[in-house]
Write a protein that holds these residues in place. Structure first.
Motif, PDB file in Angstrom:
ATOM      1  N   VAL A 123      -2.770   0.618   2.215  1.00 53.69           N
ATOM      2  CA  VAL A 123      -1.414   0.557   1.673  1.00 53.69           C
ATOM      3  C   VAL A 123      -1.479  -0.226   0.363  1.00 53.69           C
ATOM      4  O   VAL A 123      -2.006  -1.339   0.336  1.00 53.69           O
ATOM      5  CB  VAL A 123      -0.458  -0.145   2.669  1.00 53.69           C
ATOM      6  N   ARG A 124      -0.986   0.415  -0.709  1.00 56.64           N
ATOM      7  CA  ARG A 124      -1.075  -0.244  -2.020  1.00 56.64           C
ATOM      8  C   ARG A 124       0.300  -0.445  -2.621  1.00 56.64           C
ATOM      9  O   ARG A 124       1.006   0.521  -2.895  1.00 56.64           O
ATOM     10  CB  ARG A 124      -1.888   0.622  -2.984  1.00 56.64           C
TER      11      ARG A 124
ATOM     12  N   ILE B 146      16.874   6.787   0.270  1.00 60.92           N
ATOM     13  CA  ILE B 146      15.701   5.928   0.415  1.00 60.92           C
ATOM     14  C   ILE B 146      14.837   6.006  -0.835  1.00 60.92           C
ATOM     15  O   ILE B 146      14.905   6.954  -1.614  1.00 60.92           O
ATOM     16  CB  ILE B 146      14.861   6.288   1.648  1.00 60.92           C
ATOM     17  N   HIS B 147      14.029   4.994  -0.967  1.00 64.55           N
ATOM     18  CA  HIS B 147      13.261   4.910  -2.185  1.00 64.55           C
ATOM     19  C   HIS B 147      11.930   4.246  -1.895  1.00 64.55           C
ATOM     20  O   HIS B 147      11.884   3.143  -1.370  1.00 64.55           O
ATOM     21  CB  HIS B 147      14.040   4.111  -3.225  1.00 64.55           C
ATOM     22  N   LEU B 148      10.875   4.937  -2.181  1.00 64.89           N
ATOM     23  CA  LEU B 148       9.552   4.415  -1.858  1.00 64.89           C
ATOM     24  C   LEU B 148       8.681   4.384  -3.109  1.00 64.89           C
ATOM     25  O   LEU B 148       8.622   5.356  -3.857  1.00 64.89           O
ATOM     26  CB  LEU B 148       8.921   5.324  -0.788  1.00 64.89           C
ATOM     27  N   GLU B 149       8.046   3.229  -3.315  1.00 58.87           N
ATOM     28  CA  GLU B 149       7.100   3.108  -4.423  1.00 58.87           C
ATOM     29  C   GLU B 149       5.767   2.666  -3.874  1.00 58.87           C
ATOM     30  O   GLU B 149       5.703   2.065  -2.812  1.00 58.87           O
ATOM     31  CB  GLU B 149       7.569   2.036  -5.420  1.00 58.87           C
ATOM     32  N   GLY B 150       4.708   2.925  -4.637  1.00 55.47           N
ATOM     33  CA  GLY B 150       3.384   2.523  -4.191  1.00 55.47           C
ATOM     34  C   GLY B 150       2.678   3.691  -3.529  1.00 55.47           C
ATOM     35  O   GLY B 150       3.111   4.834  -3.625  1.00 55.47           O
ATOM     36  N   GLN B 151       1.590   3.399  -2.838  1.00 54.18           N
ATOM     37  CA  GLN B 151       0.734   4.447  -2.297  1.00 54.18           C
ATOM     38  C   GLN B 151       0.300   4.114  -0.889  1.00 54.18           C
ATOM     39  O   GLN B 151       0.081   2.951  -0.555  1.00 54.18           O
ATOM     40  CB  GLN B 151      -0.530   4.542  -3.155  1.00 54.18           C
ATOM     41  N   ILE B 152       0.215   5.143  -0.050  1.00 59.29           N
ATOM     42  CA  ILE B 152      -0.404   4.962   1.262  1.00 59.29           C
ATOM     43  C   ILE B 152      -1.496   6.005   1.406  1.00 59.29           C
ATOM     44  O   ILE B 152      -1.235   7.213   1.317  1.00 59.29           O
ATOM     45  CB  ILE B 152       0.631   5.110   2.397  1.00 59.29           C
ATOM     46  N   LEU B 153      -2.741   5.527   1.602  1.00 63.47           N
ATOM     47  CA  LEU B 153      -3.860   6.448   1.741  1.00 63.47           C
ATOM     48  C   LEU B 153      -4.318   6.475   3.192  1.00 63.47           C
ATOM     49  O   LEU B 153      -4.465   5.430   3.833  1.00 63.47           O
ATOM     50  CB  LEU B 153      -5.033   6.005   0.862  1.00 63.47           C
ATOM     51  N   LEU B 154      -4.499   7.680   3.718  1.00 58.60           N
ATOM     52  CA  LEU B 154      -5.085   7.848   5.050  1.00 58.60           C
ATOM     53  C   LEU B 154      -6.429   8.531   4.844  1.00 58.60           C
ATOM     54  O   LEU B 154      -6.473   9.647   4.305  1.00 58.60           O
ATOM     55  CB  LEU B 154      -4.154   8.702   5.924  1.00 58.60           C
TER      56      LEU B 154
ATOM     57  N   GLN C  43       8.514  -5.234   0.173  1.00 58.75           N
ATOM     58  CA  GLN C  43       8.384  -5.620  -1.213  1.00 58.75           C
ATOM     59  C   GLN C  43       6.919  -5.803  -1.565  1.00 58.75           C
ATOM     60  O   GLN C  43       6.292  -6.755  -1.107  1.00 58.75           O
ATOM     61  CB  GLN C  43       9.152  -6.931  -1.399  1.00 58.75           C
ATOM     62  N   ASP C  44       6.370  -4.850  -2.296  1.00 56.17           N
ATOM     63  CA  ASP C  44       5.021  -4.976  -2.828  1.00 56.17           C
ATOM     64  C   ASP C  44       4.003  -5.349  -1.761  1.00 56.17           C
ATOM     65  O   ASP C  44       3.258  -6.316  -1.886  1.00 56.17           O
ATOM     66  CB  ASP C  44       5.013  -6.034  -3.951  1.00 56.17           C
ATOM     67  N   VAL C  45       3.981  -4.553  -0.680  1.00 59.14           N
ATOM     68  CA  VAL C  45       3.062  -4.831   0.430  1.00 59.14           C
ATOM     69  C   VAL C  45       1.743  -4.088   0.204  1.00 59.14           C
ATOM     70  O   VAL C  45       1.743  -2.892  -0.061  1.00 59.14           O
ATOM     71  CB  VAL C  45       3.685  -4.388   1.765  1.00 59.14           C
ATOM     72  N   SER C  46       0.627  -4.804   0.296  1.00 61.33           N
ATOM     73  CA  SER C  46      -0.683  -4.164   0.214  1.00 61.33           C
ATOM     74  C   SER C  46      -1.521  -4.624   1.388  1.00 61.33           C
ATOM     75  O   SER C  46      -1.573  -5.823   1.694  1.00 61.33           O
ATOM     76  CB  SER C  46      -1.411  -4.561  -1.076  1.00 61.33           C
ATOM     77  N   LEU C  47      -2.142  -3.692   2.107  1.00 56.79           N
ATOM     78  CA  LEU C  47      -3.046  -4.082   3.177  1.00 56.79           C
ATOM     79  C   LEU C  47      -3.973  -2.957   3.554  1.00 56.79           C
ATOM     80  O   LEU C  47      -3.713  -1.791   3.234  1.00 56.79           O
ATOM     81  CB  LEU C  47      -2.274  -4.564   4.413  1.00 56.79           C
TER      82      LEU C  47
END
Ligand SMILES: Nc1ncnc2c1ncn2[C@@H]1O[C@H](COP(=O)(O)OP(=O)(O)OP(=O)(O)O)[C@@H](O)[C@H]1O
Ligand SMILES: [Mg+2]
Lengths: 252, 295
Positions: free
Chosen positions: A6-7, A61-69, A20-24
């Protein structure tokens, strides 16, 4: 190797900022526990991982950033969302068996995928009920309605119907909230066995439960990721003051 | 203070009891005027096939079948249409469109039936005649179309409430198992809203079978027994239209007069049965599945 990456994930409902700006990173074949007080954004984060938030009022809804699987962006335009949800299964806080037999409950997702071979279905039923530690209790009454089971059994039935789809990842949002300690222990035990084959992401109902099952722990507070790391460290030697306050019960 | 409460309570009591009183009174009146028909005519005559009051033939069968034909036609048209509209409004339409559609449906419900009947006569029935190539556009089918149109608002808004009352968790559960949006609507949302949807249909039928004006204006009012499959596309006559058309000209106290009231009793019985079935469904479905549609 991380299953999910998660970026810089930011997520809004209308104008409410839920993440808010979660990366893991979520490692494969481990139990990752996401914990924190109410309204921290735990469910929201989970529902971003299988795109279950897609259907809420698309414009709101509003989504920013990236989720890679496995390195692939799950929000890329060409992604088949139903296929994604079969790969990333989810179990909810309140088990809702369908008004069907135990057997039909377990094969429901498979039937919706168009599976008809009855030998395959029957084989999956036994396997997933065994994995969910329910087989011994229901093997003789598979054609009874699923709603007649006890709460704990219903929750394991819901786990079994998710497992029947052979997902890569299982998301569990507070699955033991309504269960007695014995049923809770059974669910926790089956999760520990499952992690050999699956990646498990788990929202616990208490810090104690978090500490019991976590390989990796992630602490969320007000939509922000405060701290993430190996479970034994987070619960014994947290680096952040706010994590320490929360795990020692000083707030929340 | 005490006294004021007492007065208010007494007034409410009186209001409540007088409502019951008037219902009973109407019922008794209907019985007093209608029941004599059953001994003034033979059963063979009353349930016979010919309705010629001038020749003392009071066969109500064509009227009953006419009502059923028109009503069934209306339900077959309105049910899928109403359900599809409700699903569209609730599940598929974007927010802004839903905000327009919902009040629009309520406005539909407010159009007086005589206006619809008029529209049916001058606009719909010529179309029916041309498209179906039948001798007259005033047919049972035309009546069904008008009734379908009139029961749509009821069906849509009750079904819409029922769909809305399905807990979000049911949908989430299905979606998380990899169901498509459509599979979720068809296999989870609609079955869970089932009892509400059945009530929507029942209320729709109840409205349709009791409707008079629009039907009388467009069905051609021929009291004939529907026999062939295509009876729907010929004129028909309903129970309501018969009462409305003939009551004004009949001599008070005559057999014809009593028979018209007896037709009213039949209509009352049919509507009562439909309502009873509907409330049975609600009770069996329980408050959770019935949703909040009955308030
Ligand atoms: N569908 C929604 N629409 C608008 N706001 C929402 C929605 N779902 C959640 N929220 C808001 O987003 C924030 C995070 O909610 P979320 O459910 O993710 O928290 P949580 O950590 O799971 O809490 P809990 O422990 O109570 O389950 C909350 O403030 C909540 O009010
Ligand atoms: Mg939650």
């Amino acid at each position: 190797m991380a299953k999910f990456t998660v970026r810089n994930l930011t997520f809004r409902y209308d104008d409410h900022l839920a993440l808010q700006d979660v990366s893991l990173d979520i490692p494969a074949n481990e139990i990752t526990v996401i914990f924190g007080p109410a309204h921290a954004g735990k469910s929201t984060l989970l529902r971003c991982l299988n795109r279950l938030n897609d259907l809420i009022e698309t414009e709101a809804i509003h989504l920013e950033g990236q989720i890679l699987l496995d390195g692939e962006d799950i929000y890329a335009p060409r992604v088949d969302v139903t296929e994604l949800r079969r790969r990333v299964g989810m179990v909810f806080a309140v088990p809702i068996p369908l008004p069907l037999s135990i057997y039909e409950n377990v094969v429901y997702g498979l039937r919706m995928r168009g599976e008809t071979s009855s030998s395959l279905l029957t084989e999956r039923v036994e396997r997933s009920l065994r994995q969910a530690a329910l087989w011994d209790e229901v093997r003789d009454r598979l054609d009874e309605p699923g709603v007649l089971l006890s709460g704990g059994q219903q929750q394991r039935l819901c786990l079994a119907r998710t497992l029947a789809l052979e997902p890569d990842v299982i998301l569990l949002d507070n699955p033991t909230s309504g269960l007695d300690p014995l049923s809770t222990a059974k669910v926790e035990a089956s999760l520990r066995e499952l992690k050999a084959d699956y990646t498990v992401v788990f929202v616990p109902h208490s810090v104690q439960q978090a500490a019991r099952v976590a390989d990796t722990a992630v602490f969320l507070l007000n939509g922000q990721l405060i701290e993430a790391g190996p479970g034994e460290r987070i619960f014994t030697r947290p680096r952040e003051q706010r994590t320490e306050d929360y795990v020692t019960g000083r707030f929340g | 203070m005490r006294n004021r409460e007492f007065v208010i309570e007494a007034l409410i009591r009186v209001a409540g009891f007088s409502a019951i009183f008037f219902v009973v009174l109407i019922f008794l009146f209907l019985m007093r005027e209608g029941v004599p028909a059953f001994w003034e005519t033979s059963a063979g005559n009353f349930f016979g096939e010919r309705w010629y009051p001038n020749e003392d033939l009071f066969g109500t069968l064509p009227l009953i079948l006419g009502s059923l034909l028109v009503t069934l036609g209306a339900v077959v048209i309105a049910l899928p249409l109403g359900l599809a509209t409700a699903v569209f409004i609730r599940e598929l339409a974007p927010g802004w469109l839903r905000e327009i559609l919902k009040p629009l449906v309520e406005i539909l419900a407010g159009i007086p039936s005589v206006v619809l009947g008029f529209l049916g006569m001058v606009a719909v029935s010529p179309l029916v005649r041309e498209w179906l190539n039948v001798p007259t556009g005033l047919t049972a089918f035309t009546g069904s179309l008008m009734l379908a149109y009139m029961s749509l608002p009821t069906i849509i808004s009750v079904a819409d409430d029922a769909i809305d009352a399905v807990p979000k968790a049911h949908r989430d559960g299905a979606l998380a198992l990899g169901a498509t949006h459509w599979q979720t609507i068809w296999r989870v949302v609609l079955p869970a809203a089932r009892s509400g949807v059945i009530i929507a249909v029942m209320l729709g039928i109840g409205r349709a079978i009791g409707e008079t004006m629009a039907v009388m204006m467009v069905t051609g009012n021929a009291a004939r027994i529907p026999q062939e499959w295509n009876a729907l596309f010929f004129p028909a006559r309903t129970m309501t239209a018969t009462i409305a058309a003939e009551m004004g000209e009949v001599a008070q106290g005559s057999t014809h007069y009593h028979v018209l009231f007896a037709v009213g009793i039949l209509l009352f019985a049919v509507t009562f049965v439909i309502n009873a079935i509907a409330s049975l469904v609600v009770i069996k479905g329980g408050p959770r599945r019935g949703g909040r549609l009955m308030g």
